[in-house]
Design a protein around this motif. Sequence first.
Motif, PDB file in Angstrom:
ATOM      1  N   SER A  35       0.804  -1.224   0.000  1.00  0.00           N
ATOM      2  CA  SER A  35       0.000   0.000   0.000  1.00  0.00           C
ATOM      3  C   SER A  35       0.834   1.270   0.000  1.00  0.00           C
ATOM      4  N   THR A  36       2.124   1.142   0.260  1.00  0.00           N
ATOM      5  CA  THR A  36       2.994   2.315   0.320  1.00  0.00           C
ATOM      6  C   THR A  36       4.314   2.008  -0.361  1.00  0.00           C
ATOM      7  N   THR A  37       4.910   3.026  -0.952  1.00  0.00           N
ATOM      8  CA  THR A  37       6.168   2.873  -1.676  1.00  0.00           C
ATOM      9  C   THR A  37       7.350   3.156  -0.762  1.00  0.00           C
ATOM     10  N   PRO A  38       8.311   2.238  -0.653  1.00  0.00           N
ATOM     11  CA  PRO A  38       9.508   2.530   0.148  1.00  0.00           C
ATOM     12  C   PRO A  38      10.339   3.620  -0.515  1.00  0.00           C
ATOM     13  N   THR A  39      11.120   4.322   0.282  1.00  0.00           N
ATOM     14  CA  THR A  39      11.936   5.405  -0.267  1.00  0.00           C
ATOM     15  C   THR A  39      13.314   4.932  -0.703  1.00  0.00           C
ATOM     16  N   SER A  47      14.029   4.929   8.522  1.00  0.00           N
ATOM     17  CA  SER A  47      13.208   4.010   9.314  1.00  0.00           C
ATOM     18  C   SER A  47      11.740   4.399   9.201  1.00  0.00           C
ATOM     19  N   SER A  48      11.035   3.685   8.350  1.00  0.00           N
ATOM     20  CA  SER A  48       9.589   3.823   8.238  1.00  0.00           C
ATOM     21  C   SER A  48       9.037   2.429   8.013  1.00  0.00           C
ATOM     22  N   ALA A  49       7.768   2.239   8.299  1.00  0.00           N
ATOM     23  CA  ALA A  49       7.180   0.904   8.161  1.00  0.00           C
ATOM     24  C   ALA A  49       7.333   0.344   6.749  1.00  0.00           C
ATOM     25  N   PRO A  50       7.081   1.136   5.685  1.00  0.00           N
ATOM     26  CA  PRO A  50       7.255   0.572   4.337  1.00  0.00           C
ATOM     27  C   PRO A  50       8.691   0.127   4.077  1.00  0.00           C
ATOM     28  N   GLY A 370      -2.258   7.583   0.688  1.00  0.00           N
ATOM     29  CA  GLY A 370      -2.004   6.170   0.496  1.00  0.00           C
ATOM     30  C   GLY A 370      -1.101   5.540   1.528  1.00  0.00           C
ATOM     31  N   ARG A 371      -0.765   6.270   2.600  1.00  0.00           N
ATOM     32  CA  ARG A 371       0.111   5.705   3.637  1.00  0.00           C
ATOM     33  C   ARG A 371      -0.695   5.064   4.759  1.00  0.00           C
ATOM     34  N   TYR A 372      -1.742   5.738   5.212  1.00  0.00           N
ATOM     35  CA  TYR A 372      -2.571   5.221   6.293  1.00  0.00           C
ATOM     36  C   TYR A 372      -3.959   4.900   5.757  1.00  0.00           C
ATOM     37  N   VAL A 373      -4.754   4.208   6.555  1.00  0.00           N
ATOM     38  CA  VAL A 373      -6.102   3.845   6.119  1.00  0.00           C
ATOM     39  C   VAL A 373      -6.922   5.108   5.863  1.00  0.00           C
ATOM     40  N   ARG A 388     -15.950  24.034  10.999  1.00  0.00           N
ATOM     41  CA  ARG A 388     -17.236  24.259  11.661  1.00  0.00           C
ATOM     42  C   ARG A 388     -17.103  25.013  12.981  1.00  0.00           C
ATOM     43  N   ILE A 389     -15.932  24.955  13.613  1.00  0.00           N
ATOM     44  CA  ILE A 389     -15.763  25.716  14.871  1.00  0.00           C
ATOM     45  C   ILE A 389     -14.994  27.019  14.631  1.00  0.00           C
ATOM     46  N   GLY A 390     -14.749  27.337  13.369  1.00  0.00           N
ATOM     47  CA  GLY A 390     -14.108  28.610  13.044  1.00  0.00           C
ATOM     48  C   GLY A 390     -12.657  28.518  12.628  1.00  0.00           C
ATOM     49  N   ILE A 391     -12.089  27.304  12.580  1.00  0.00           N
ATOM     50  CA  ILE A 391     -10.709  27.147  12.115  1.00  0.00           C
ATOM     51  C   ILE A 391     -10.777  26.750  10.642  1.00  0.00           C
ATOM     52  N   LYS A 392     -10.726  27.760   9.775  1.00  0.00           N
ATOM     53  CA  LYS A 392     -10.843  27.516   8.334  1.00  0.00           C
ATOM     54  C   LYS A 392      -9.652  26.676   7.871  1.00  0.00           C
ATOM     55  N   SER A 393      -9.929  25.512   7.306  1.00  0.00           N
ATOM     56  CA  SER A 393      -8.861  24.546   7.032  1.00  0.00           C
ATOM     57  C   SER A 393      -8.779  24.166   5.560  1.00  0.00           C
ATOM     58  N   LYS A 394      -7.559  24.128   5.083  1.00  0.00           N
ATOM     59  CA  LYS A 394      -7.263  23.623   3.748  1.00  0.00           C
ATOM     60  C   LYS A 394      -6.432  22.358   3.923  1.00  0.00           C
ATOM     61  N   VAL A 395      -6.673  21.360   3.096  1.00  0.00           N
ATOM     62  CA  VAL A 395      -5.964  20.084   3.199  1.00  0.00           C
ATOM     63  C   VAL A 395      -5.042  19.901   2.009  1.00  0.00           C
ATOM     64  N   GLU A 396      -3.792  19.566   2.270  1.00  0.00           N
ATOM     65  CA  GLU A 396      -2.833  19.247   1.220  1.00  0.00           C
ATOM     66  C   GLU A 396      -2.231  17.875   1.506  1.00  0.00           C
ATOM     67  N   VAL A 397      -2.397  16.955   0.561  1.00  0.00           N
ATOM     68  CA  VAL A 397      -1.808  15.622   0.719  1.00  0.00           C
ATOM     69  C   VAL A 397      -0.729  15.418  -0.339  1.00  0.00           C
ATOM     70  N   LEU A 398       0.309  14.668   0.040  1.00  0.00           N
ATOM     71  CA  LEU A 398       1.447  14.440  -0.844  1.00  0.00           C
ATOM     72  C   LEU A 398       1.771  12.950  -0.858  1.00  0.00           C
ATOM     73  N   PRO A 399       2.461  12.484  -1.903  1.00  0.00           N
ATOM     74  CA  PRO A 399       2.942  11.105  -1.892  1.00  0.00           C
ATOM     75  C   PRO A 399       3.857  10.893  -0.687  1.00  0.00           C
ATOM     76  N   TRP A 400       3.843   9.680  -0.134  1.00  0.00           N
ATOM     77  CA  TRP A 400       4.635   9.387   1.058  1.00  0.00           C
ATOM     78  C   TRP A 400       6.107   9.716   0.860  1.00  0.00           C
TER      79      TRP A 400
END
Length: 524
Positions: A35-39, A47-50, A370-373, A388-400
Amino acid sequence: MAAKTLTRAAIGLLGTIAIPAMVVAQQAPLTIGMSTTPTTLDPHEDSSAPNNATSRHIWDSLINLTGTSANAPELATEWKVVDPSHWEFKLRKGVKFHDGSEFNADDVIASLLRARDKPSQSFASYTRNIVNVTATDPYTIVVETKVPDPILLNSVSRIRIISADCKEAPVQDFDNGKCAIGTGAYSFVSYSPGSNLTLKRNDGYFGGPSHWSNVTLRFLPDDGARLASLLSNEIDIVETLPADGMARVEASDNLQVINGLSSRFVYLGLDISRDVSPFVKAADGSDLDKNPLKDERVRRAMLMSINRPAIVDRVMQKNGTVADQFVVQGYAGYSEKVEKVGYDPAAAKALLAEAGYPDGFSLTLHGPSGRYVKDAEVLQAVGQMFTRIGIKSKVEVLPWSMYSEAYSKGTYSTYFGSWGVNTGETTNPTVALVATRDEKKGTGRYNGGGVSDPKIDEVLAKASSTLDEAARAPLLEELSTETFNNLWLLPMHYENVVLGAKKTVSYTPRGDKYTLAYDVKPAD
């Protein structure tokens, strides 16, 4: 060194000639969808699980950390505590590297010190207490530690033993196969970064030959591609079966869902060290003159705004369990004193106002894809709840491969992380995630939020050098209490292990979520 290299080359030639006579009759191949690509294949670089799961196919360690986190013999057959700062290990005789050369103490010394001294310091959590490694004979080594180390066995189980001839080799010599030479159940054939690793069975493996003549690890971080490969029978077993594909797998006559429990703790890390954090702004997008994440009330409001049960139930489709601390009840270091924080968006808004942010603020959430479930989906849900509580959030995801190093270095303001608590106790995650970052001490390697709590550092030092379990237990609990009552990390959940596989194979999931070809068996 030169003499040893020549000897290995000569023995390797003889080994190549002898192998056909040793080949096991069964010639079945196995393909695993990772599920994840090793570096990298360099087993001491990152040291990472993949990476650690991938390297486990080629290299062995002194100690075999089993799927239930028990310490079992591997390249070391027995060990004992000589005195509080010295451990003696007896090495397995007759073991050969894939090139046919003999394994001995030189290889262990080179490997443990290489992992300790690597500039990346990625294994510092495990090697930080190692002062020196010496040999009393070719099959006996002594590890000297700075202080009594109650989890040394677990620590050395993470360090793969390479050939001493490669101790000075650069990363590329492992990735191109030149130094991808171990004693493990499989030997290197080819590696295409980001795509696949192909291996062949080591018929002379001391643990007995694998059922599989050839193994291919295909790196498929995209959920859809991984599921499609399983459904089309291209792959025998896949990691992290996408939740939305479970019904299709269960309905198949040829496929099965395999479930298990995991020790992987997933959390949100926060930048609490900088006075001004790069990805935190005022509600209107302007700069703030101070970092709100340094305020415990803000951190508590953020956790109160996250409906973690709903995320586990709906977003992750029950492939997780809500977490409040590093370990679940029954494990060493679980603390009854950790205050459970429930979902309460109204109280969260009031806390924000009390902290001086009645209009909230804005931030960017960073995480891997693609790293975690359901990592990207979970982050999107968290971002919506923050908003919803006033912390305007933007999400950025990157390859592992892009994200892994950046988050541990403190690049982000709010980031998604995890840790496999495979020691079954709390010093290991504390050393890595919340202890003050100190390269000389080997602490805080993955402390991306810059936590520096003197009480944690003091208790950790005591717990890490206390061999008596009864005296150690309250120290382990105190680490949990201090970490999570201050909310230095926002606990999210523990991941479950869910794999998809053909019915022609069987597999018992591991707590560390590694998928190891050697443990995959033909179905009865």
